[in-house]
Design a protein around this motif. Sequence first.
Motif, short mmCIF file in Angstrom:
data_model
loop_
_atom_site.label_atom_id
_atom_site.label_comp_id
_atom_site.label_asym_id
_atom_site.label_seq_id
_atom_site.Cartn_x
_atom_site.Cartn_y
_atom_site.Cartn_z
N ARG A 34 0.63 -1.15 -0.20
CA ARG A 34 -0.01 -0.01 0.09
C ARG A 34 0.90 1.26 0.03
NH1 ARG A 34 -2.53 -4.08 1.16
NH2 ARG A 34 -4.80 -4.10 1.46
N ASN A 35 0.27 2.29 -0.18
CA ASN A 35 0.92 3.60 0.00
C ASN A 35 1.04 3.84 1.10
OD1 ASN A 35 -1.12 5.09 0.65
ND2 ASN A 35 -2.34 5.17 -1.30
N MET A 40 -0.90 3.70 7.89
CA MET A 40 -1.25 4.20 9.04
C MET A 40 -2.61 3.68 9.56
SD MET A 40 1.49 5.34 9.89
CE MET A 40 1.06 6.15 11.62
N ARG A 41 -3.43 3.53 8.48
CA ARG A 41 -4.93 3.09 8.60
C ARG A 41 -4.93 1.68 8.96
NH1 ARG A 41 -8.23 3.90 3.70
NH2 ARG A 41 -9.86 2.90 4.74
N LEU A 42 -3.88 0.79 8.43
CA LEU A 42 -4.16 -0.49 9.05
C LEU A 42 -3.89 -0.86 10.30
CD1 LEU A 42 -1.40 -2.28 6.44
CD2 LEU A 42 -3.84 -2.60 6.42
N LYS A 208 9.04 0.09 8.96
CA LYS A 208 9.46 1.25 10.44
C LYS A 208 9.96 2.12 9.37
CE LYS A 208 12.60 2.10 14.18
NZ LYS A 208 13.74 1.63 14.79
N GLU A 209 10.78 1.89 8.26
CA GLU A 209 11.12 3.00 7.29
C GLU A 209 10.13 3.88 6.76
OE1 GLU A 209 13.84 3.36 3.35
OE2 GLU A 209 14.18 1.59 4.61
N TRP A 210 9.05 3.22 6.29
CA TRP A 210 8.05 4.03 5.68
C TRP A 210 7.35 4.67 6.74
CZ3 TRP A 210 4.48 1.86 1.35
CH2 TRP A 210 5.07 1.52 0.47
N ILE A 211 7.00 4.25 7.98
CA ILE A 211 6.20 5.04 9.03
C ILE A 211 6.85 6.29 9.56
CG2 ILE A 211 5.27 4.89 11.34
CD1 ILE A 211 4.72 2.03 10.93
N PHE A 214 6.58 8.62 6.90
CA PHE A 214 5.18 9.31 6.96
C PHE A 214 5.10 10.23 7.81
CE2 PHE A 214 1.00 9.45 8.82
CZ PHE A 214 0.36 9.73 7.47
N GLU A 215 5.75 10.18 9.04
CA GLU A 215 5.72 10.99 10.28
C GLU A 215 6.28 12.40 9.97
OE1 GLU A 215 6.95 8.41 13.53
OE2 GLU A 215 4.89 7.74 13.78
N GLU A 216 7.54 12.13 9.15
CA GLU A 216 8.48 13.17 9.07
C GLU A 216 7.44 14.26 8.18
OE1 GLU A 216 12.15 12.00 7.57
OE2 GLU A 216 12.86 11.05 9.52
N ASN A 217 7.16 13.68 6.98
CA ASN A 217 6.25 14.41 6.24
C ASN A 217 4.94 14.96 6.83
OD1 ASN A 217 8.02 13.45 4.13
ND2 ASN A 217 7.01 11.80 3.34
#
Length: 227
Positions: A34-35, A40-42, A208-211, A214-217
């Motif tokens: 997923r994108n 985060m929704r999961l 973890k890298e994706w999350i 995401f949080e930085e953005n």
Amino acid sequence: RSFYEIECTQQQWSKRQLSRQVGSCLYERLALSRNKDEVMRLAKEGQTIGKPSDIIKNPITLEFLGLKPDAVYSESKLENAIISKMQQFLLELGKGFLFEARQKRFTFDEQHFFVDLVFYNRLLQCYVLIDLKIEKLTHQDLGQMQMYVNYYDRYVKQDFEKPTIGILLCREKNDALVELTLPKDANIYASAYQLYLPNKALLQAKVKEWIEEFEENEELRKLEENE
């Protein structure tokens, strides 16, 4: 943990089924398909099924078939193994799947064609066609599946049903080839399968890298809005 709690409650998994889903890294495999926004929704909502891409996971884990990764086997042997373990295969596919047929024949222009596995997803209200490939995916395979999907959309599905989904289950795929071969609005997906449980540490590191990204953005977006 939140994801597995939600899914276990909604799908009423047994202890054995829950253990298998955790061991096969269901959360990580769904997340990496997923994108970043949907990752985060999961954790908050579990696996929601609202569009065709929601049922896709990479890779699909088929360790329960009992086939050795380094063994030589045919597509028919892979299909027979899936049929003999259909309950486990449906669990791996995910929510809403109903099995209809194997080697489903249809005739067009006096030629016979056979779809390896035909399912129906009651949540999406559409047919899901699965073709098995034990070699690297080719553009001919993608074209064949496009023809299967077109046939079902034009001659099988009813007016109230959604467009047919095609899934090519293959040992190896090239995402660039898939993107180049298929039109952007194609309802066809290529999913790699593996006959062993995935490396949990590797998948967790990727998620973890994706999350973190995401949080930085999100933090940057909030700062820009406050300026």
